[in-house]
Scaffold this motif. Structure first.
Motif, PDB file in Angstrom:
ATOM      1  N   PHE A 223       0.918  -1.152   0.101  1.00  0.00           N
ATOM      2  CA  PHE A 223       0.014   0.032  -0.190  1.00  0.00           C
ATOM      3  C   PHE A 223       0.660   1.195   0.086  1.00  0.00           C
ATOM      4  N   THR A 224       0.417   2.179  -0.769  1.00  0.00           N
ATOM      5  CA  THR A 224       1.028   3.516  -0.741  1.00  0.00           C
ATOM      6  C   THR A 224       0.068   4.464  -0.761  1.00  0.00           C
ATOM      7  N   SER A 225       0.662   5.573  -0.485  1.00  0.00           N
ATOM      8  CA  SER A 225      -0.321   6.858   0.019  1.00  0.00           C
ATOM      9  C   SER A 225      -0.735   7.579  -1.312  1.00  0.00           C
ATOM     10  N   ASP A 364      23.574   6.768  -2.322  1.00  0.00           N
ATOM     11  CA  ASP A 364      21.968   7.024  -2.376  1.00  0.00           C
ATOM     12  C   ASP A 364      21.614   6.446  -3.400  1.00  0.00           C
ATOM     13  N   ASN A 365      20.171   5.790  -3.343  1.00  0.00           N
ATOM     14  CA  ASN A 365      19.507   5.401  -4.560  1.00  0.00           C
ATOM     15  C   ASN A 365      18.073   5.576  -4.341  1.00  0.00           C
ATOM     16  N   TRP A 366      17.364   5.513  -5.526  1.00  0.00           N
ATOM     17  CA  TRP A 366      16.066   5.886  -5.665  1.00  0.00           C
ATOM     18  C   TRP A 366      15.059   4.808  -6.272  1.00  0.00           C
ATOM     19  N   GLN A 368      10.288   3.419  -5.627  1.00  0.00           N
ATOM     20  CA  GLN A 368       9.303   3.708  -5.014  1.00  0.00           C
ATOM     21  C   GLN A 368       8.164   2.373  -4.896  1.00  0.00           C
ATOM     22  N   THR A 369       7.337   2.504  -4.315  1.00  0.00           N
ATOM     23  CA  THR A 369       6.647   1.221  -4.106  1.00  0.00           C
ATOM     24  C   THR A 369       6.137   0.987  -5.456  1.00  0.00           C
ATOM     25  N   GLU A 370       5.624   1.518  -6.377  1.00  0.00           N
ATOM     26  CA  GLU A 370       5.356   1.257  -7.603  1.00  0.00           C
ATOM     27  C   GLU A 370       6.335   0.444  -8.544  1.00  0.00           C
ATOM     28  N   THR A 371       7.803   1.051  -8.406  1.00  0.00           N
ATOM     29  CA  THR A 371       8.940   0.357  -9.129  1.00  0.00           C
ATOM     30  C   THR A 371       9.350  -0.929  -8.793  1.00  0.00           C
ATOM     31  N   TRP A 466      18.937  14.262  -9.795  1.00  0.00           N
ATOM     32  CA  TRP A 466      18.945  14.940  -8.658  1.00  0.00           C
ATOM     33  C   TRP A 466      17.485  15.225  -8.272  1.00  0.00           C
ATOM     34  N   PHE A 467      17.174  14.878  -7.184  1.00  0.00           N
ATOM     35  CA  PHE A 467      15.884  14.949  -6.717  1.00  0.00           C
ATOM     36  C   PHE A 467      15.575  16.328  -6.262  1.00  0.00           C
ATOM     37  N   VAL A 468      14.325  16.860  -6.870  1.00  0.00           N
ATOM     38  CA  VAL A 468      13.755  18.176  -6.575  1.00  0.00           C
ATOM     39  C   VAL A 468      12.863  18.262  -5.529  1.00  0.00           C
ATOM     40  N   GLY A 469      11.656  17.396  -5.517  1.00  0.00           N
ATOM     41  CA  GLY A 469      10.536  17.326  -4.700  1.00  0.00           C
ATOM     42  C   GLY A 469       9.334  16.395  -5.262  1.00  0.00           C
ATOM     43  N   ARG A 470       8.339  16.241  -4.540  1.00  0.00           N
ATOM     44  CA  ARG A 470       7.064  15.344  -5.116  1.00  0.00           C
ATOM     45  C   ARG A 470       6.363  16.433  -5.802  1.00  0.00           C
ATOM     46  N   ALA A 471       5.771  15.890  -6.838  1.00  0.00           N
ATOM     47  CA  ALA A 471       4.907  16.864  -7.643  1.00  0.00           C
ATOM     48  C   ALA A 471       3.287  16.979  -7.074  1.00  0.00           C
ATOM     49  N   ILE A 475       3.345  13.363   1.759  1.00  0.00           N
ATOM     50  CA  ILE A 475       4.504  13.774   2.579  1.00  0.00           C
ATOM     51  C   ILE A 475       5.430  12.713   2.907  1.00  0.00           C
ATOM     52  N   LYS A 476       6.750  13.149   3.066  1.00  0.00           N
ATOM     53  CA  LYS A 476       7.543  12.074   3.098  1.00  0.00           C
ATOM     54  C   LYS A 476       8.314  12.202   4.672  1.00  0.00           C
ATOM     55  N   SER A 477       7.961  11.458   5.739  1.00  0.00           N
ATOM     56  CA  SER A 477       8.420  11.585   7.130  1.00  0.00           C
ATOM     57  C   SER A 477       9.287  10.280   7.491  1.00  0.00           C
TER      58      SER A 477
HETATM   59  P1  AMP Z   1       7.693   4.820  -1.267  1.00  0.00           P
HETATM   60  O1  AMP Z   1       6.860   4.221  -2.213  1.00  0.00           O
HETATM   61  O2  AMP Z   1       6.991   4.608   0.127  1.00  0.00           O
HETATM   62  O3  AMP Z   1       8.976   3.894  -1.201  1.00  0.00           O
HETATM   63  O4  AMP Z   1       8.451   6.279  -1.429  1.00  0.00           O
HETATM   64  C1  AMP Z   1       8.814   6.566  -2.876  1.00  0.00           C
HETATM   65  C2  AMP Z   1       9.220   7.973  -2.672  1.00  0.00           C
HETATM   66  O5  AMP Z   1       9.975   8.107  -1.758  1.00  0.00           O
HETATM   67  C3  AMP Z   1       9.650   8.376  -3.996  1.00  0.00           C
HETATM   68  O6  AMP Z   1       8.806   8.733  -4.873  1.00  0.00           O
HETATM   69  C4  AMP Z   1      10.332   9.729  -3.658  1.00  0.00           C
HETATM   70  O7  AMP Z   1       9.466  10.768  -3.515  1.00  0.00           O
HETATM   71  C5  AMP Z   1      11.122   9.319  -2.384  1.00  0.00           C
HETATM   72  N1  AMP Z   1      12.312   8.813  -2.516  1.00  0.00           N
HETATM   73  C6  AMP Z   1      12.719   7.722  -2.476  1.00  0.00           C
HETATM   74  N2  AMP Z   1      14.108   7.662  -2.695  1.00  0.00           N
HETATM   75  C7  AMP Z   1      14.591   8.751  -2.746  1.00  0.00           C
HETATM   76  C8  AMP Z   1      15.850   9.219  -2.988  1.00  0.00           C
HETATM   77  N3  AMP Z   1      16.927   8.588  -2.948  1.00  0.00           N
HETATM   78  N4  AMP Z   1      15.781  10.819  -2.809  1.00  0.00           N
HETATM   79  C9  AMP Z   1      14.829  11.316  -2.569  1.00  0.00           C
HETATM   80  N5  AMP Z   1      13.413  10.972  -2.458  1.00  0.00           N
HETATM   81  C10 AMP Z   1      13.373   9.740  -2.482  1.00  0.00           C
END
Ligand code: AMP
Length: 590
Positions: A223-225, A364-366, A368-371, A466-471, A475-477
């Motif tokens: 589940f994701t928000s 650092d790596n990037w 999200q739940t969907e990927t 480079w991460f800029v923010g959410r569109a 909230i990311k806490s």
């Molecule tokens: P979640 O689906 O809970 O894993 O959250 C995914 C979201 O977390 C992404 O869409 C980003 O907004 C944020 N996120 C994940 N990894 C990074 C990162 N390395 N730098 C900045 N934001 C991130």
């Protein structure tokens, strides 16, 4: 960026040759078909995550190797070998079969990081049952919402969590038929309407023939928000295992001799994909610690457990930094050779702190739940530009797009350093296959062949992202995504609250802190006592991980003419930033 800040890749002193050495070549030659061939597949065809993660090793040379070492402050470490894990997960799968739980039905887990969580998750996959681990710090409301959305038939939990979070709400979960309980220390599973998991496991057979699942069969539900509605259930399939394996290799550099520690809870996707599946796929030993973050405990684990690869989160790194370098200097980490982090922006200082204090930069790596798995990463194969999320892994095509929300037109940006939405080309195996019961929302995530991530980013001339923010307003806490709508709904259930708007307020330690603004119904007036009551109400309903930490009263909340609360404006006002376009603001909104 200032080139003097770049951390150059080095092979000097490396004890292990990284899995990824030539980034460009690997990207050119990589195919997902070849990646799949690195896995065994079920004999006679088919693909099953648990077979690849557990049984494939248990019937080979890794039979007696430790798969998981479970740590807790109240008991001695418990080692489970690959063979033990195979038999225990077979027993669990047999328990499900005996109960008449079949393929495609849904099983939820709410538990701390105890062995039963891991056994239930992998055992369910063997039975073809779809599994959804939920964060045990969720309160009753987020649990009930997710269980109902996912139509959970079985719940695995502990006696204490059941009593506190489920029992009173059970009649609101009509799909739930079986509750399998694990007794916590000093607890008892003798609770009406539930079954004792240990008793059922003791009677079950060690032998189980894995269901013949295919790569396209649903395996996990995470589940994701969302911003405007209730949580979305992202559907993942058994084929995701190909990504878990490839990314464990490239982004975490897992080698068979590693002792790996992923600090994420399996209630979040990282704790499942990389706290359970990926390390098992690589036949490594994983450390699982039941306890919460503690500076001394964590350094102690890194040292005593001889952790070699460590996957953690920026909030944790910042908390270690806050404790000071002295705290780290009491420990030695000669075995540690690779550190990665995910979930939120990792400050450049944190990357460099890793190098200075732990002797290694933090990669650092990037994703999200969907990927379903890591998409963009700093790997050992190239220099690190601190503050960047790295470059797309082999098999992943990323780009920056301009997304016109009004017309829906999406155009790929072909110049470096232009901000836009981060998009990925379809085709990686762990891509989510839908949002449960929400086909329309799923479709909206795509534009032709591109998946739109909802994140804003830019890509530099060297291909670093480079991460800029959410569109959106999500909230990311402390690394966890929180949907403002879910928090607002819980606040609105309190009789005093007329309207609620929730934002993420920047916080130096946890990234963003949940802050709520509420206006009150007639007959109520603002007071410290009411504020405390609302904080307590939200905490009880939502759990500590999701509830707001601050609540402010406003006479009315700013709304658009169509009635939507303007969270963006609440945030701008809170931070003293320009209010931007307020043309849609309803007149009279404060
Ligand atoms: P979640 O689906 O809970 O894993 O959250 C995914 C979201 O977390 C992404 O869409 C980003 O907004 C944020 N996120 C994940 N990894 C990074 C990162 N390395 N730098 C900045 N934001 C991130």
């Amino acid at each position: 960026m200032d080139v003097s800040l770049i951390i150059r890749k080095t092979t000097a002193g490396l004890r292990v040759v990284p899995n990824l050495v030539d980034y460009d070549k690997e990207r050119r030659t990589f195919t997902w078909e070849a990646a799949r061939r690195e896995l065994a597949g079920l004999s006679g065809g088919g693909l099953n995550i648990a077979w690849e993660a557990v049984d494939r090793h248990a019937c080979g040379t890794l039979r007696d190797k430790t798969s998981f070492r479970f740590l807790s402050s109240s008991a001695a470490p418990r080692n489970i070998t690959y063979d033990d894990l195979s038999r225990l997960t077979n027993r669990f799968a047999n328990v499900l079969r005996e109960l008449g739980v079949s393929r495609d039905e849904r099983l939820f887990i709410i538990a701390g990081r105890i062995p039963e969580l891991y056994i239930a998750l992998l055992g369910s996959l063997k039975n073809g049952t779809v599994v959804s681990p939920l964060f045990s710090a969720f309160g009753p409301e987020p649990i009930a919402t997710r269980m109902n959305l996912g139509q959970g038939k079985v719940l695995v939990t502990t006696d204490a969590l059941y009593q506190r979070k489920v029992a009173k709400w059970r009649d609101k979960m009509p799909s739930l038929q079986h509750v399998l309980l694990v007794a916590e220390e000093g607890g008892s599973t003798n609770i009406p309407g539930t079954l004792d998991l240990a008793g059922l496991m003791a009677q079950a057979s060690d032998e189980f023939e894995i269901e013949r699942t295919t790569a396209d069969d649903m395996a996990l539900l995470h589940f994701t928000s969302g911003t405007t509605g209730m949580p979305k259930g992202a559907i993942h399939v058994h084929g995701a295992v190909i990504t878990h394996h490839a990314t464990g290799k490239y982004a975490l550099d897992l080698h068979a001799d590693d002792i790996f520690w992923c600090t994420a809870d399996p209630g979040w996707v990282t704790g499942t994909s990389y706290g359970i599946i990926a390390p098992l796929l690589h036949g490594v030993t994983s450390i699982v610690d039941r306890e919460e973050f503690d500076v001394e405990r964590w350094y102690g684990i890194l040292q005593e457990q001889k952790v070699s690869v460590w996957y953690t989160a920026p909030t944790a790194v910042r908390m270690l930094m806050k404790a000071g370098a002295e705290a780290a200097r009491k420990y030695r980490f000669p075995n540690l050779r690779f550190i990665a982090s995910v979930g939120e922006p990792l400050n450049p200082e944190a990357v460099r702190w890793g190098k200075e204090v732990l002797g290694l930069p933090i990669h650092d790596n990037w994703w999200q739940t969907e990927t379903g798995g890591i998409m963009i990463a700093n790997t050992p194969a190239f220099d690190i530009k601190p503050g960047s999320m790295g470059r797309p892994l082999p098999g992943v095509d990323a780009c920056i797009v301009r997304h016109d929300a009004e017309t829906g037109v999406v155009t790929v940006v072909d110049k470096p350093d232009v901000e836009g939405e981060l998009a990925l080309r379809r085709g990686w195996p762990s891509m989510f296959r839908g949002y449960l019961n929400n086909e329309e929302r799923y479709r909206k995530c795509f534009s032709g062949e591109l998946y739109l991530t909802g994140d804003l980013a830019r890509c530099d001339a060297d291909g670093y992202y480079w991460f800029v923010g959410r569109a959106d307003d999500i909230i990311k806490s402390a690394g966890h995504l929180i949907g403002p709508f879910e928090v607002e709904s819980a606040l609105m259930e309190h009789p005093a609250v007329a309207e609620a708007g929730v934002i993420g307020k920047p916080d130096p330690l946890i990234g963003e802190m949940v802050k709520a603004f509420v206006s009150l119904n007639q007959g109520y007036s603002e007071s410290e006592a009411l504020r405390m009551e609302l904080l307590g109400h939200a905490r009880k309903r939502l759990g500590a991980a999701v509830a707001p930490k601050e609540i402010a009263f406003l006479p009315t909340l700013p709304r658009t003419r169509s009635g939507k609360i303007m969270r963006r404006l609440l945030k701008a006002r809170e931070l003293g930033l320009p209010e931007g376009d307020t043309s849609t603001l309803e007149s009279g909104g404060t």
